[in-house]
Every structure is written in C-alpha cells, then in structure tokens.
Design an enzyme around this catalytic site. Sequence first.
Site, PDB file in Angstrom:
ATOM      1  N   HIS A 190     -13.194  22.043 -17.457  1.00 43.80           N
ATOM      2  CA  HIS A 190     -14.350  21.183 -17.749  1.00 43.80           C
ATOM      3  C   HIS A 190     -14.075  19.693 -17.561  1.00 43.80           C
ATOM      4  CE1 HIS A 190     -16.657  24.630 -18.301  1.00 43.80           C
ATOM      5  NE2 HIS A 190     -15.967  25.057 -19.337  1.00 43.80           N
ATOM      6  N   GLU A 197      -6.483  31.353 -13.073  1.00 42.55           N
ATOM      7  CA  GLU A 197      -7.413  32.389 -13.497  1.00 42.55           C
ATOM      8  C   GLU A 197      -8.355  32.654 -12.328  1.00 42.55           C
ATOM      9  OE1 GLU A 197      -9.132  31.255 -17.364  1.00 42.55           O
ATOM     10  OE2 GLU A 197     -10.894  32.282 -16.583  1.00 42.55           O
ATOM     11  N   ARG A 213     -17.540  25.806  -8.792  1.00 43.74           N
ATOM     12  CA  ARG A 213     -18.412  24.910  -9.577  1.00 43.74           C
ATOM     13  C   ARG A 213     -17.634  23.857 -10.361  1.00 43.74           C
ATOM     14  NH1 ARG A 213     -20.346  29.098 -14.207  1.00 43.74           N
ATOM     15  NH2 ARG A 213     -20.896  30.325 -12.402  1.00 43.74           N
ATOM     16  N   ASN A 254      -6.983  25.132 -20.744  1.00 45.32           N
ATOM     17  CA  ASN A 254      -7.857  25.288 -19.583  1.00 45.32           C
ATOM     18  C   ASN A 254      -8.598  23.959 -19.357  1.00 45.32           C
ATOM     19  OD1 ASN A 254     -10.324  25.713 -18.131  1.00 45.32           O
ATOM     20  ND2 ASN A 254      -9.966  27.897 -18.295  1.00 45.32           N
ATOM     21  N   GLU A 284      -4.412  39.411 -21.475  1.00 44.07           N
ATOM     22  CA  GLU A 284      -4.994  38.357 -22.311  1.00 44.07           C
ATOM     23  C   GLU A 284      -6.159  39.006 -23.041  1.00 44.07           C
ATOM     24  OE1 GLU A 284      -6.014  34.535 -20.532  1.00 44.07           O
ATOM     25  OE2 GLU A 284      -7.537  34.248 -22.081  1.00 44.07           O
ATOM     26  N   HIS A 343     -10.575  32.710 -25.222  1.00 39.28           N
ATOM     27  CA  HIS A 343     -12.023  32.633 -25.029  1.00 39.28           C
ATOM     28  C   HIS A 343     -12.734  32.346 -26.341  1.00 39.28           C
ATOM     29  CE1 HIS A 343     -15.832  32.894 -23.057  1.00 39.28           C
ATOM     30  NE2 HIS A 343     -15.190  32.947 -21.914  1.00 39.28           N
ATOM     31  N   THR A 356     -16.786  33.259 -18.297  1.00 38.90           N
ATOM     32  CA  THR A 356     -16.402  34.661 -18.153  1.00 38.90           C
ATOM     33  C   THR A 356     -17.007  35.498 -19.278  1.00 38.90           C
ATOM     34  OG1 THR A 356     -14.316  33.788 -17.330  1.00 38.90           O
ATOM     35  CG2 THR A 356     -14.418  36.160 -17.745  1.00 38.90           C
ATOM     36  N   HIS A 413      -9.547  27.901 -13.483  1.00 38.04           N
ATOM     37  CA  HIS A 413     -10.244  29.051 -12.913  1.00 38.04           C
ATOM     38  C   HIS A 413     -10.855  28.611 -11.586  1.00 38.04           C
ATOM     39  CE1 HIS A 413     -13.451  32.449 -13.720  1.00 38.04           C
ATOM     40  NE2 HIS A 413     -12.890  32.554 -12.532  1.00 38.04           N
ATOM     41  N   ARG A 454     -13.215  29.440  -9.213  1.00 37.41           N
ATOM     42  CA  ARG A 454     -14.345  30.374  -9.098  1.00 37.41           C
ATOM     43  C   ARG A 454     -14.817  30.442  -7.655  1.00 37.41           C
ATOM     44  NH1 ARG A 454     -16.786  31.466 -14.383  1.00 37.41           N
ATOM     45  NH2 ARG A 454     -18.284  32.622 -13.166  1.00 37.41           N
TER      46      ARG A 454
END
Length: 236
Positions: A9, A69, A48, A6, A150, A190, A100, A42, A44
């Site tokens: 970031h 995602e 963000r 992922n 998942e 996660h 999440t 993701h 969102r």
Amino acid sequence: MRLCINIDHIATLRNARGGTDPDPIAAAKVCELAGAEGIVVHLREDRRHIKDHDVWKLRETITTKLDLEMGASDEIVTIALDIVPDLITLVPEKRQELTTEGGLDVIAQKEKLKNVIAKFHAKNIPVSLFVDPVIAQIKASKEIGSDMIELHTGEYAEATEEQELQRLLKEIISAAEYGKRIGLEVNAGHGLNYKNVSSVAAIQQIDEMSIGHSIISRAAFVGLERAVKEMIALIK
Ligand code: PXP
C-alpha cells in the site's frame, strides 16, 4: 516471532498520483531499520500496486528477506523464477477482489501447485502456501512439497463476537500445531492489527507474521518507523 511487512500500500499511494512518491524501496529500508525481518510484496496480475520494477529493485536492496506473494499464473511464475526472491508465498488471486479472499484450495489444485512448487525448488526457492486453518488443506500442502504454510487469519480478524473469536482462534491454534507436527514452518497473516495481533502472536508454533494494511495505515499518523516498532513490541 518474526515480523514481515507487506508494503503493497505504499505503492498504492504512489500510484494514486502516478509519480514516484512514496517510494516502496525507501519504505522497505525504513521497515528493515525499525526491526522488520522481511519485506512482502504481492505482484498482482493487474499490477494495481507493486510493479515489476519495484520487485527487481527490492531484490537488489533488501538485506533481510524478500517474500514475493503471487498467484500461480504462468506469467507471474516466469517473472518470479527470474527474480529469485527468498520466499514465494502462493495465494489465490481474483481480479475483482480488494485483497486476497480466503486461502488456496490446495486439494483442488494439487497437480498444478505441485508442479509450480517443483519449479521454484529447482531454483532453491522455498515456497509457502496461503491456506485457511483447515487440516485437510495443510496435509495436502505437505504432500505436494510445500516448505511452509501461511495461515489465513482474515476470518478471525473480522470476527466481532467473543464466542466466534475464540472458536476461530482455536482453529488457528490447532492448524498451527498440526502444521508444525508434520514438519512445516508456520506463518500467519491477513487482517492482523494492533488490537487483534497479540492472541495470534502468542501461538508458539507460529514462526512469522505477515502484516501490511494496519502498519501502513498507522504510519500515516505516527510515521513508519514508529508503526513498525509498535507492532514488533506487541508480537515479541
Ligand atoms: N498475507 C497474505 C497472503 C496476504 O494476501 C496479505 C494481504 O496482501 C497479507 C498477509 C497482509 O494482510 P494485511 O494487509 O491485512 O495485513
């Protein structure tokens, strides 16, 4: 065991200065060259980190697998149907959350999620549901046509006390066994990091892991290629 990374970031860091560096597209390429078997982002509702143009560009450039995602809102579903990623992972999404929090309540939203899954299946896009390691939620996921689950490993990842860790790990193992038994592919993710990943990676029924924060954080010190390779060495 496949590792999907992922890269949200990388976009968080880019957005901190509002420019173009570091570039999530370049980061995805480095992850793939280092051995990642998929890239996760993701999109969102508040955009963000990852922006729409990132997902479009990743769609063009990724040579492994693009896992998008997303929350099941009408706006994001419409965008996802246009982009046609290789996999959709549906997650619960709350505006104020830092990341999440918890898995989807599939049982409470059976009809809504069933319709969303059908829309993606009409475009031949497989769907994974992010769920807590709870048998009833996994059963409901299968009933509404999900291809995969998942398993949310966040609670396990946050536990510090040995007994609690073992209890939560057992829950994940039972959930993975059950998911496989009823014909679902089983992923996990996660909160996984270089310290806690091994016991989850040892679960035979888990096909794939989705890891972000720990790899991107380590990359700041050792570089992205090395951070990815170190994680792959731990999970293989
Ligand atoms: N899987 C899902 C469904 C997530 O929401 C996240 C966080 O974006 C991850 C995996 C990756 O979690 P982490 O960044 O803690 O590795």
